[in-house]
Design a protein around this motif. Structure first.
Motif, PDB file in Angstrom:
ATOM      1  N   UNK A 150       0.832  -1.209   0.000  1.00  0.00           N
ATOM      2  CA  UNK A 150       0.000   0.000   0.000  1.00  0.00           C
ATOM      3  C   UNK A 150       0.863   1.255   0.000  1.00  0.00           C
ATOM      4  N   UNK A 191       2.395   1.668  -3.481  1.00  0.00           N
ATOM      5  CA  UNK A 191       1.410   2.160  -4.447  1.00  0.00           C
ATOM      6  C   UNK A 191       1.224   3.667  -4.295  1.00  0.00           C
ATOM      7  N   UNK A 192       1.152   4.117  -3.038  1.00  0.00           N
ATOM      8  CA  UNK A 192       0.995   5.556  -2.799  1.00  0.00           C
ATOM      9  C   UNK A 192       2.183   6.342  -3.350  1.00  0.00           C
ATOM     10  N   UNK A 219       2.002   6.676  -7.067  1.00  0.00           N
ATOM     11  CA  UNK A 219       1.029   7.668  -7.537  1.00  0.00           C
ATOM     12  C   UNK A 219       1.549   9.088  -7.371  1.00  0.00           C
ATOM     13  N   UNK A 263       1.944  11.536 -10.523  1.00  0.00           N
ATOM     14  CA  UNK A 263       1.261  12.826 -10.676  1.00  0.00           C
ATOM     15  C   UNK A 263       2.272  13.898 -11.090  1.00  0.00           C
ATOM     16  N   UNK A 291       3.202  13.466 -14.799  1.00  0.00           N
ATOM     17  CA  UNK A 291       2.204  13.941 -15.761  1.00  0.00           C
ATOM     18  C   UNK A 291       2.169  15.473 -15.800  1.00  0.00           C
ATOM     19  N   UNK A 307      -4.734  14.876  -2.147  1.00  0.00           N
ATOM     20  CA  UNK A 307      -4.653  13.430  -1.958  1.00  0.00           C
ATOM     21  C   UNK A 307      -4.486  13.104  -0.471  1.00  0.00           C
TER      22      UNK A 307
END
Lengths: 64, 569
Positions: B10, B13-14, B17, B21, B24, B182
């Motif tokens: 977990x 995964x965080x 992300x 972000x 991008x 987030x």
């Protein structure tokens, strides 16, 4: 600003929800003694999945 | 506390992300305006949640839960009195000047409104302060992870600093703001089940009140001292905080709270990045709504922990650990509760929430630092006429240097705890009078640059003097005060802090007025248009119903906060 924050947020919630709920199904029920007998992984994973669906739906609706 | 593979999954995964972000957003960082101010294109709800989260570092979470255990529901004054009114004020009354003047930072507003030296004073103290606070919180968190998870101190610091560095370099302020949003959701999702399980364990609100009543009585207070927020503020002896209502309302509710929410660039920057005047004014108001409910997420766990500890039998039910000197280690409320109630899986989510609040708190400091350094110090004093691309590069380099200095501060804090206490004290002196300067600057056109500057210096000195001449009960002269002698004894350190702020504010307010009246105005009415209330055309009233205007929203927020105060009176 280029990227609609609701996309990454929705996807993150979906992924974390799937991990939690999946683990809730597969894990040994004995570990839930500490959370007062509640399978919090399964329940809260489901909540995360729903929040993820809502976020993604909002992002899709906003897309021109 | 033991983490399983699913918990690490977990967390990873965080992190993926967060970096994704930034990756991008990289394509959209073309000008310095994009990098430092998100091109002023952030919608109100995102800016609002970021405004809230920037203030909600991990230290705040851990500290508020600790206070919840130590002082009970009265800790909510830091929210319902010490935040909400100031947030409404900055949105309704001050944002028109911050946003309307097109200032790119709070110090730049001071330059436009007053003069260069006032800006320099504020920019320098703010830049240093942000570096130190990000270093100190990095140190605190690495220590915590070392204590509860056995993670290596150096690795914790290096990994978190590298990730924060990467996503700010990639996406600038937008990256920081998105991660703050987030973080807001992660904190709510990660902590809500903790409150639920804790309340269920202790027998609901009634069970909590029953146990905390015993705690209050056993410590010699009235039965409701832990569960009623206002009823016991009549005298400092009647409540565990050791404060009385006037010091609380004036010191915390007015001086400290308005000084922070209305002038601290860390939060104001989020509103300045909003996409319109209307959105900028609504930013703090949107932030105020979840802020009001946060006591239930961060203070309640502390109260539950206290209630459970009071009845612990050593049979495996929850209890706070004691420190060597016999007092409870209140700072461990959140990590201990996570470890007690969460099985593998949820534990990963809870820790991710803590990690997220820590990293976005640090990113908030770094983005505020690089903006103030680049615009207010570098562009002003080193290279005034360079190209925009040049400032963008400087901003990126400053980000690297800023994070490097924060890491250095974290190690300095590990070596010399006293220096850090001392520095935090000095920053408190510098910050205490600030709101008087802004209040007079925005609402009195006669206030002059000399008045503002000398008022600030005077207010800072007044704070230092008050601290030097007073002492909280039970403390030795030194870092806690009394280093000039002891004229007055306060019942608690908190009471001393509140009154230091009151003295600093009053001194700055009076001095600024006196010196302004004695000095000549350097800016005429035309130069002050858009900067002072009476000289600025009112923002056009938005179309739509009254409750959609900032004023309507502000009134609604204040009413809700009043209801909460009464409910838990």
């Amino acid at each position: 600003m280029g990227l609609d924050i609701r996309w990454p947020m929705g996807l993150l919630f979906l992924l974390l929800g799937a991990i939690l709920a999946g683990y809730g199904v597969l894990s040994d029920p004995a570990i839930y003694a500490r959370s007062l007998g509640l399978n919090v992984n399964l329940w809260w994973g489901a909540v995360l999945l729903v929040s993820g669906v809502v976020m993604v739906a909002l992002a899709r609706r906003a897309r021109p | 506390m033991h983490l399983g593979p699913v918990d690490y999954l977990i967390l990873i995964v965080y992190f993926a992300f967060v970096l994704g972000i930034g990756w991008v957003l990289k394509r959209h960082q073309k000008t310095s305006d994009d990098f430092f101010l998100s091109g002023r294109s952030i919608p109100a709800w995102i800016a609002g949640l970021a405004f809230l989260s920037a203030n909600l570092g991990a230290q705040e979470m851990i500290g508020m839960a600790a206070s919840g255990a130590k002082y009970g529901i009265a800790t909510s004054h830091f929210y319902w009195v010490g935040a909400i009114p100031a947030m409404v004020f900055v949105g309704v009354f001050m944002m028109p000047f911050y946003y309307g003047s097109r200032a790119r930072s709070v110090p730049e507003y001071l330059k436009l409104r007053f003069d260069e030296k006032t800006r320099a004073f504020n920019a320098l103290s703010f830049a240093t302060m942000t570096l130190f606070s990000s270093g100190i919180s990095m140190y605190a968190l690495a220590r915590l992870f070392e204590a509860i998870l056995g993670w290596d101190f150096n690795i914790s610091i290096l990994v978190s600093a590298t990730i924060v560095l990467a996503y700010i370099l990639l996406g600038g302020l937008t990256s920081a703001i998105y991660n703050e949003v987030l973080q807001f959701f992660l904190i709510v999702l990660g902590f809500a089940p903790l409150v639920f399980l804790g309340l269920r364990d202790i027998g609901g609100w009634d069970g909590l009140v029953a146990r905390l009543t015993e705690v209050s009585v056993s410590r010699g207070f009235a039965p409701g001292a832990w569960t009623q927020s206002w009823a016991h503020l009549g005298s400092p002896q009647a409540n565990p905080m050791g404060v009385e209502w006037f010091g609380m309302a004036m010191g915390l509710g007015f001086v400290l709270s308005f000084g922070y929410w209305c002038t601290d660039f860390l939060v104001v920057q989020r509103a300045m990045a909003a996409d319109s005047m209307d959105a900028a004014r609504k930013t703090p108001l949107i932030a105020a709504m979840p802020k009001m409910l946060f006591p239930f997420l961060v203070i309640l766990p502390g109260m539950i922990a206290m209630g459970l500890t009071s009845q612990a039998m050593g049979d495996g039910s929850f209890a706070l650990p004691a420190k060597p000197d016999g007092t409870y280690d209140y700072d461990l409320v959140i990590p201990m509760m996570l470890g007690h109630y969460y099985p593998s899986g949820m534990l990963g989510l809870g820790l991710t929430a803590l990690m997220a609040s820590f990293m976005s708190g640090m990113a908030g400091n770094v983005t505020a630092f690089n903006t103030v350094f680049t615009y207010d110090l570098y562009q002003t004093y080193v290279a005034p006429e360079a190209s925009d691309a040049h400032y963008l590069t400087v901003g990126r380099v400053t980000t690297v240097v800023g994070i490097g200095l924060s890491v250095a501060t974290a190690y300095l804090a590990a070596q010399f705890n006293n220096i850090m206490d001392f520095l935090q004290l000095v920053f408190a002196f510098v910050n205490a009078p600030l709101f008087a300067t802004f209040l007079l600057g925005m609402f009195w056109r006669r206030a002059t640059g000399h008045g503002a500057f000398l008022g600030l210096i005077g207010g800072t000195l007044a704070a230092a003097l008050h601290h030097g001449l007073t002492l909280p009960a039970g403390a030795m002269a030194g870092i806690k005060g009394g280093w000039l002698g002891s004229l007055h004894l306060y019942p608690s350190e908190m009471a001393q802090n509140f009154w230091t702020a009151i003295w600093a504010w009053s001194a700055c307010f009076v001095l600024t007025i006196l010196i302004s009246l004695l000095t000549r105005r350097t800016k005429d009415d035309a130069a002050l248009t858009g900067l002072v209330y009476s000289l600025t055309p009112k923002p056009p009233r938005g179309h739509g119903s009254w409750w959609r205007t900032p004023e309507g929203l502000g009134v609604g927020v204040l009413l809700l906060a009043a209801v909460l105060n009464v409910l838990f009176w």
